[in-house]
Design an enzyme around this catalytic site. Sequence first.
Site, mmCIF file in Angstrom:
data_model
loop_
_atom_site.group_PDB
_atom_site.id
_atom_site.type_symbol
_atom_site.label_atom_id
_atom_site.label_comp_id
_atom_site.label_asym_id
_atom_site.label_seq_id
_atom_site.Cartn_x
_atom_site.Cartn_y
_atom_site.Cartn_z
ATOM 1 N N SER A 115 37.735 35.553 49.204
ATOM 2 C CA SER A 115 38.164 36.347 48.012
ATOM 3 C C SER A 115 37.839 35.447 46.721
ATOM 4 O O SER A 115 37.780 35.753 45.462
ATOM 5 C CB SER A 115 39.246 36.804 47.878
ATOM 6 O OG SER A 115 39.613 38.008 48.541
ATOM 7 N N LYS A 118 35.334 36.748 43.981
ATOM 8 C CA LYS A 118 35.879 37.373 42.929
ATOM 9 C C LYS A 118 35.540 36.767 41.558
ATOM 10 O O LYS A 118 35.681 37.247 40.621
ATOM 11 C CB LYS A 118 37.167 37.863 43.141
ATOM 12 C CG LYS A 118 37.234 39.151 44.193
ATOM 13 C CD LYS A 118 38.914 39.542 44.379
ATOM 14 C CE LYS A 118 39.034 40.432 45.427
ATOM 15 N NZ LYS A 118 38.773 40.178 46.690
ATOM 16 N N SER A 301 44.039 40.107 43.734
ATOM 17 C CA SER A 301 42.897 40.245 44.856
ATOM 18 C C SER A 301 42.408 41.619 45.311
ATOM 19 O O SER A 301 42.430 41.823 46.226
ATOM 20 C CB SER A 301 43.211 39.203 46.040
ATOM 21 O OG SER A 301 42.012 38.855 46.769
#
Length: 472
Positions: A115, A118, A301
């Site tokens: 993640s 991102k 997230s």
Amino acid sequence: MPSVRSKAVAAVLAAVILAVLATLVHGPWKGTRLATGPDGDTQRVASTAMAPPVLAPVSGDPAGATPTDAGIQAVLGPLMKATALGAPPAVAVVDALTGRALFGANQERAATPASTTKITTAVAALTAPGPDHRIATRVVPGATPGTIVLVGGGDPTLTALDGRQYGGRYQPARLSDLAVATVAALKAAGTTQVRLQYDTTLYTGPAVHPIGAGNENIAPVVSLMADEGRVDPSIVGKEADRVQTPGADAAKKFAAMLKSSGITVEGAPAAGTAPAGGAPELASVQSPPVSAMVEQMLTVSDNDMAEALLRQVAIAKGQPASFQGGTVASRQVLEGLGVTYGASDLKDGSGLDKDDRLTPQTLVQTLTLAASPKHPELRWALTGLPIAGFTGTLADRYGQSSGAADAAGVVRAKTGSLTGVSTLSGLVRDRDGRLLAFAILADRFTGDPGPARAAIDRMASALAGCGCGTAG
């Protein structure tokens, strides 16, 4: 166990550090604090405007003494050998104010980022379409008389709930508001009976993420959905069962709202397409600005939001609104800003795809851009990062037993976690007060991710405690 007083002191310290980071980078800010998302519970605390603090000079430099390469090496080198990491991670550390590389270990190796992907999605979205852009969900007359079309614009925030679970400036578009406005327009025209269609043609390519259908981390990626396609829309910020036809689900909820306000909806909503040429609008609602969505995405997230924002980047750059089109567009944006992409190769905007590859170098350069006073439009890529021990996906880390507690409230970073992968990338102020950008990507271990995560936290904590401008 820490005392109530020590907790209060830590909370105040975190708030001060947050203000310092924000003002050091771009000045006072407003926003929303969100606790843990898909990896844990969610809590939301609205922030207020913060006045710039007065920073006393450190070692004669108001930004802190310039770190030395040897100082960083001395504190990170031994920690990289932790057996929990499986193999030494790919790491990069740079001076966030100058961009000068301070430490690198496999920094050009393209590792699985999870993640932390991102971060790149955030910067790309804040650049194109930009921080003030909002996404509209519209209702227009259909091609056939008596038909109306609910047109999805890709807003991942659209909610069928009343919105009271949200606070601060993050105010999702409400399907009920769209229904009220639509009913008013229909009744003003003397219409009390319609057929409803829904248009999800904005996005192209596969809707199902490469990880497969039925995954609780993400719904099928379509341009119309309510509450991110959650079967139970009241579940926010956790893994949850998803409907497999989010567009149809949103249209059914919209039809029910029309009916409750006196509009007869014939039959079930059907897939359709809005008339070409810009049909006159009956009603519309808009998402929060991209800046607010970026903060939400990073702090909790949010995978659905990441993929939606990626497609907005694609649309802004004239690429197909798909996984592939979005990643092509994101790369175009980042390279246009001067980021070295190198061996990086992304397949999505969320980091769920284990075939994603990012180099630590790409990540720290992206963070440095966001920290640059030349790019105030990117500030939300930093204010959205979780705070160690306090918010988002770092709320439950950096506790007293972690070996990294001294960095609570000091590290601000995006987490990443997949099977055999643990990553962390963000900002930290060292003991001299210098702002550092770092990326730590461990993707070569097996078994329980907890020890690897703890080892990475100790590395970030070591950066926070290092007097890197002197002897380290």
